[in-house]
Design a protein around this motif. Structure first.
Motif, PDB file in Angstrom:
ATOM      1  N   PHE A   1       0.842  -1.186   0.000  1.00  0.00           N
ATOM      2  CA  PHE A   1       0.000   0.000   0.000  1.00  0.00           C
ATOM      3  C   PHE A   1       0.886   1.247   0.000  1.00  0.00           C
ATOM      4  O   PHE A   1       1.877   1.320   0.728  1.00  0.00           O
ATOM      5  CB  PHE A   1      -0.910   0.005   1.224  1.00  0.00           C
TER       6      PHE A   1
ATOM      7  N   VAL B   1       1.984  -1.376   4.775  1.00  0.00           N
ATOM      8  CA  VAL B   1       0.910  -2.093   5.472  1.00  0.00           C
ATOM      9  C   VAL B   1      -0.204  -1.098   5.778  1.00  0.00           C
ATOM     10  O   VAL B   1       0.057   0.025   6.206  1.00  0.00           O
ATOM     11  CB  VAL B   1       1.439  -2.734   6.779  1.00  0.00           C
ATOM     12  N   LEU B   2      -1.445  -1.532   5.500  1.00  0.00           N
ATOM     13  CA  LEU B   2      -2.599  -0.655   5.727  1.00  0.00           C
ATOM     14  C   LEU B   2      -3.255  -0.988   7.063  1.00  0.00           C
ATOM     15  O   LEU B   2      -3.529  -2.151   7.366  1.00  0.00           O
ATOM     16  CB  LEU B   2      -3.609  -0.833   4.585  1.00  0.00           C
ATOM     17  N   LEU B   3      -3.490   0.035   7.840  1.00  0.00           N
ATOM     18  CA  LEU B   3      -4.094  -0.122   9.161  1.00  0.00           C
ATOM     19  C   LEU B   3      -5.484   0.512   9.107  1.00  0.00           C
ATOM     20  O   LEU B   3      -5.597   1.696   8.792  1.00  0.00           O
ATOM     21  CB  LEU B   3      -3.219   0.637  10.151  1.00  0.00           C
ATOM     22  N   VAL B   4      -6.517  -0.276   9.386  1.00  0.00           N
ATOM     23  CA  VAL B   4      -7.882   0.238   9.305  1.00  0.00           C
ATOM     24  C   VAL B   4      -8.509   0.233  10.699  1.00  0.00           C
ATOM     25  O   VAL B   4      -8.580  -0.814  11.339  1.00  0.00           O
ATOM     26  CB  VAL B   4      -8.746  -0.611   8.347  1.00  0.00           C
ATOM     27  N   THR B   5      -8.923   1.392  11.160  1.00  0.00           N
ATOM     28  CA  THR B   5      -9.491   1.500  12.498  1.00  0.00           C
ATOM     29  C   THR B   5     -10.966   1.865  12.389  1.00  0.00           C
ATOM     30  O   THR B   5     -11.312   2.832  11.715  1.00  0.00           O
ATOM     31  CB  THR B   5      -8.745   2.593  13.298  1.00  0.00           C
ATOM     32  N   PRO B   6     -11.836   1.063  13.019  1.00  0.00           N
ATOM     33  CA  PRO B   6     -13.272   1.348  12.929  1.00  0.00           C
ATOM     34  C   PRO B   6     -13.634   2.676  13.598  1.00  0.00           C
ATOM     35  O   PRO B   6     -12.861   3.195  14.402  1.00  0.00           O
ATOM     36  CB  PRO B   6     -13.919   0.193  13.687  1.00  0.00           C
TER      37      PRO B   6
ATOM     38  N   ALA C   1      -1.127  -1.601  18.993  1.00  0.00           N
ATOM     39  CA  ALA C   1      -0.807  -0.747  17.847  1.00  0.00           C
ATOM     40  C   ALA C   1      -0.462   0.658  18.333  1.00  0.00           C
ATOM     41  O   ALA C   1       0.432   1.303  17.809  1.00  0.00           O
ATOM     42  CB  ALA C   1      -1.971  -0.711  16.860  1.00  0.00           C
TER      43      ALA C   1
ATOM     44  N   VAL D   1       1.633   2.281   7.042  1.00  0.00           N
ATOM     45  CA  VAL D   1       2.961   2.189   7.651  1.00  0.00           C
ATOM     46  C   VAL D   1       3.835   1.335   6.731  1.00  0.00           C
ATOM     47  O   VAL D   1       3.705   0.106   6.707  1.00  0.00           O
ATOM     48  CB  VAL D   1       2.891   1.553   9.056  1.00  0.00           C
TER      49      VAL D   1
END
Lengths: 170, 181
Positions: free
Chosen positions: B12, B33-38, B115, B30
């Protein structure tokens, strides 16, 4: 439409070449990895398969580790008992580093595997041909060895196997 | 003969962020790497707002306070969105901020949030963010990290009705219990 529906059902599509993990309720998505990464995973898998006793299982990508209801981890490679349940720690987790995953593997995954009591965590870096062996102690992970290129390390856990980084990352 | 399609390496990038939906999720990258937070819980939002207001009231003219989603890109491969941030007014670009922040604040959604406690800590440390505050609304606990050289040291852990008298990024008084009223 399939993708959207699968995502809405809380189950991300599994076949798009990406790795989906959940860390404390947060989604971590890793894109498809470069060929050097796959080559290293396969080389290590073959080596471990040959050395693996019959009651243990070597798994690549297919088995997850779910230590809490809010955390699901998928190491590049893991070794677990054949009667493994997903909530119990595997005996060994391995991450093959790539530029994209270096920070998450070295920082976040290390703490996650340590917190959730995975006895062995190995990090294999195809770029530097370096293999780092971490072992769980009562105070957390300690580094047992950093094996370089043509050096050979005799691992004893989860079973005896000779590891030579250069042979795994050619 | 069969046709075999090999997958292109699919890290990504920050350009991918433009293509992601505006759906209430927080998207951060990062190094590929994709970090998805609701979308956050109400207690999280209460804490974020109260911390931002407390900071805003004491903020000097040359600095600015932002709440998420404000894009902070410390390197060409990293985009993160602290819940609250303080930076120099001169460092604010039209779309994003690249220069080291003076303060990043993360409000935990789960007390265990590694995280935030581990990954974000390292990212802010490497980016030279002077202060990193981790606020746990469930425990009413503020952890204050400040750079000493290029690593964070834990300056204070303040709980409940105890007050934290911050010196950085400017003098401000934070009482954890009052942040989650």
């Amino acid at each position: 439409m399939t993708t959207v529906e699968a995502s809405q059902a809380g189950r991300p599509p599994a076949r798009d070449g990406r790795r989906y993990e959940v860390v404390d309720g947060r989604l971590l998505i890793t894109g498809a990895q470069p060929p050097a990464h796959h080559a290293a995973v396969v080389a290590l898998m073959v080596l471990l398969k040959h050395a693996c006793p019959p009651d243990l299982l070597v798994s690549v990508g297919s088995v997850a580790f779910r230590p809490t209801p809010h955390t699901t981890l998928r190491p590049d490679l893991l070794v677990c008992p054949r009667n493994y349940t997903i909530t119990q720690p595997p005996l060994l987790a391995v991450e093959v580093l790539s530029p994209a995953t270096r920070t998450t593997d070295v920082v976040l995954k290390r703490t996650l595997y340590e917190t959730h009591q995975v006895p062995s965590y190995w990090l294999l870096d195809p770029t530097t041909q370096e293999l780092t062996i971490l072992a769980l102690t009562p105070t957390g992970y300690t580094c047992q060895a950093v094996v370089q290129a043509e050096e050979t390390y005799q691992a004893t856990h989860p079973f005896p196997v000779a590891l030579t980084p250069a042979a795994l990352t050619r | 003969m069969g046709y075999v399609e090999t997958l292109e390496p699919g890290h990504f990038t920050l350009a991918d962020l433009e293509l992601l939906p505006d759906d209430g999720m927080r998207y951060e990258v990062v190094d590929g790497v994709l970090l998805v937070t609701p979308a956050p819980l109400t207690i999280h939002q209460t804490a974020t707002l109260e911390l931002a207001v407390a900071l805003r009231q004491r903020c000097p003219e040359n600095l600015k306070v932002f709440v998420a989603p404000t894009d902070y890109r410390p390197t060409p491969t990293r985009s993160v969105q602290p819940d609250v941030l303080v930076c120099r007014r001169e460092d604010v670009g039209p779309k994003l901020i690249e220069k080291p922040l003076l303060l990043a604040v993360e409000v935990l959604s789960q007390s265990t949030s590694l995280a935030d406690r581990v990954l974000k800590r390292r990212l802010y440390e490497q980016a030279g963010v002077t202060s990193y505050w981790i606020f746990d609304p469930a425990k009413e606990e503020l952890t204050v990290l400040e750079l000493a050289g290029d690593t964070y040291v834990e300056r204070a852990v303040v709980t409940g009705k105890d007050a934290f008298e911050a010196k950085l990024p400017f003098p401000v008084r934070i009482v954890p219990a009052d942040v989650v009223v």
